[in-house]
Design an enzyme around this catalytic site. Sequence first.
Site, PDB file in Angstrom:
ATOM      1  N   CYS A 184      14.861  27.351  -6.070  1.00  0.00           N
ATOM      2  CA  CYS A 184      13.719  27.107  -6.957  1.00  0.00           C
ATOM      3  C   CYS A 184      12.419  26.883  -6.183  1.00  0.00           C
ATOM      4  O   CYS A 184      11.338  27.248  -6.663  1.00  0.00           O
ATOM      5  CB  CYS A 184      14.001  25.927  -7.877  1.00  0.00           C
ATOM      6  SG  CYS A 184      14.398  24.393  -7.018  1.00  0.00           S
ATOM      7  N   HIS A 200      14.658  20.128  -8.783  1.00  0.00           N
ATOM      8  CA  HIS A 200      14.061  21.395  -9.204  1.00  0.00           C
ATOM      9  C   HIS A 200      12.571  21.385  -8.872  1.00  0.00           C
ATOM     10  O   HIS A 200      11.955  20.316  -8.704  1.00  0.00           O
ATOM     11  CB  HIS A 200      14.264  21.575 -10.708  1.00  0.00           C
ATOM     12  CG  HIS A 200      13.981  22.949 -11.205  1.00  0.00           C
ATOM     13  ND1 HIS A 200      14.548  24.086 -10.686  1.00  0.00           N
ATOM     14  CD2 HIS A 200      13.158  23.382 -12.219  1.00  0.00           C
ATOM     15  CE1 HIS A 200      14.109  25.153 -11.329  1.00  0.00           C
ATOM     16  NE2 HIS A 200      13.263  24.747 -12.261  1.00  0.00           N
ATOM     17  N   ASP A 255       7.846  27.895 -15.484  1.00  0.00           N
ATOM     18  CA  ASP A 255       8.998  27.806 -14.578  1.00  0.00           C
ATOM     19  C   ASP A 255       9.423  29.214 -14.172  1.00  0.00           C
ATOM     20  O   ASP A 255      10.157  29.891 -14.905  1.00  0.00           O
ATOM     21  CB  ASP A 255      10.157  27.076 -15.251  1.00  0.00           C
ATOM     22  CG  ASP A 255      11.266  26.740 -14.261  1.00  0.00           C
ATOM     23  OD1 ASP A 255      11.231  27.256 -13.129  1.00  0.00           O
ATOM     24  OD2 ASP A 255      12.174  25.956 -14.611  1.00  0.00           O
TER      25      ASP A 255
END
Length: 645
Positions: free
Chosen positions: A401, A445, A461
């Site tokens: 991520c 994350h 995201d």
Amino acid sequence: MSLRQDQIGWLLATATITLIPHFGHLPPLLAGIAAVLVGWRALIATGGRRLPHRHALSALAVGIIIAVLAEYRHFFGKDPGVALLAGLLGLKLLETRQIRDGRSVVLLSLFLQLAQFLYQQDMAVAALTLLGALGAVASLLALQSRGNASPRSRALEAGRLLVQALPLMLVLFILFPRVQGPLWGLPADAFNRVGGLSDTMAPGDLARLGESSAIAFRVDFQGEPPPSAERYWRGPVLTRFDGHTWRAGLLQLADQPSYQPQGAAYAYAITLEPHNQLWLLALDFPAVSAGTRISNDFQLLAREPVQGRRRIELVSYPHTPVGRDESGLVLRQALDLPPRSNPRSVELGRLLRARASSPADIPDLAIEHFRRSGLRYTLDPLPLGRDDVDSFLFDTRQGFCEHFSAAFVVVMRAAGVPARVVTGYQGGEINPVDGTLVVRQSDAHAWAEVWLAGRGWVRVDPTAASAPQRIENGLAAALPDSARLPLLVRADLAWLHGLRDRLDALNNRWNQWVLGYNPARQRALLSGLGFGDPDWQSIAALLAGGCAIVMGALTLWALRQRSPADAIDRSWQRFCRQLASAGLPRNSWEGPLDYARRLAHERPDLADTIAAIAADYASLRYGPGEADPDRLKRFHQSTRHFRPR
């Protein structure tokens, strides 16, 4: 008095139980030294060898000191202090010859058992400490006893003593005035091993966290929790970028947020594990509660580092618009890129800006480009080149991520859209046993925020474009290489998940009701029991009264108990009364053997019987070792059937 084999055995067992939990945080060299010293003493005990000379012990002590200095460069602090105590415990065993030496070993063991709580305070550590305390009490019983006893009977006797201490322990736990924070200052290195998020981010940082199943925090929602797609737990916001590492910008702190909360609200209580940082990991966007502050980039912060487990009650409003009137300085920082860094990504941003009809379209165009590029989500990406973002987007096309979010923000800035990286946690798993949401380090994350005119800061995201399962179902569902994940996170072990959930629920109760028993909970409990709103003087008075009642009850109970020695004395007194009724009373100064010798002259016909009974009594009452069962039975029968004429 030299130690018996059973006494040495109990001391070795206590030292071993005490040292084993410390081997997880001691350096290998010092853990090995402690293990070798304990093993050496065990070999001496089983092989009948002599203990080392005092000169050898002195050399070993100097070696332990040098080893501690070599590992830590100093003696001050938690880690070197515990390491030194571990070595000294093994060394003390090697010079233990007498009972007083054994008591020193027990005392050192108790200190090291207490030191376990400087590292962890969960139920497993408490159970190990209780086992060590049982061994310490059994060792003290063996040291003070005159005879050998089986390990089972000795352990049962020690267990009974610990059970007798439970009422007093409960009174002290409930009524001792609670102090928020430690009673004494912890050393400076007390929190240097806590894990979790950092205030910087570079490629690979969050991937390493993804391999940890440690719990980051737990959440109790009042009502239904938000859907998975809204479970973004905001942590450090990273604005500055040097081409490789992202860092936080300058923070401005306030007691109240700059935004006006609106929209759907989620009320919850979050219990954070200690991470020695200020951030509190709340859902976007919280109302500030007591003891917290909020930054200009909407992080909820504590007023002091979270160095112990902390429970906070919050209300968050995820759909609140924020940053519509953002300052020019903040926006300029969110557009800054290092010169001559990641040229291909910068060119991509310029192309997207040229294609977009308005700045608001650029994020969608970038997400679509990421989706078409075939980027792959993995815990084990290939090494990157000098320009990290270019290498990820155009060469390796695989990452975690932090790769996705960093690349997206660089492209946005190159396209003229202010953007920044937000780190924290995403998702979490509902524990079906107690209904709490458990968020682990593997849920760490990173995502992006872009600033759009009229809308303010908007979450985007980019990971979801390539791995939507990560957002909906967690890390294990999104990774093909799930074998790299910790056992407690993998999705293919349902039976282990069930066991984990039960243990987590049990640990949560321990955290809330034992470790979380703070001054507020103590006052609430006492108020519920009818003591109003007690101050510390009232609590101290209740503590003194409770201790007096428990000690009085234990004293009355102890006075009513009868030991085997009481039965022996009762039989002897009955024997003496029988002789006194026959005109042969015992003088107060006469011992049993002197009494028997005098009666042998006065009543030769009873001499053998009286001598046998007196000898049995002297051996049972004053002899070394445990009472011989056959002799005890014979003594009671003889006194019961004795009838002098």
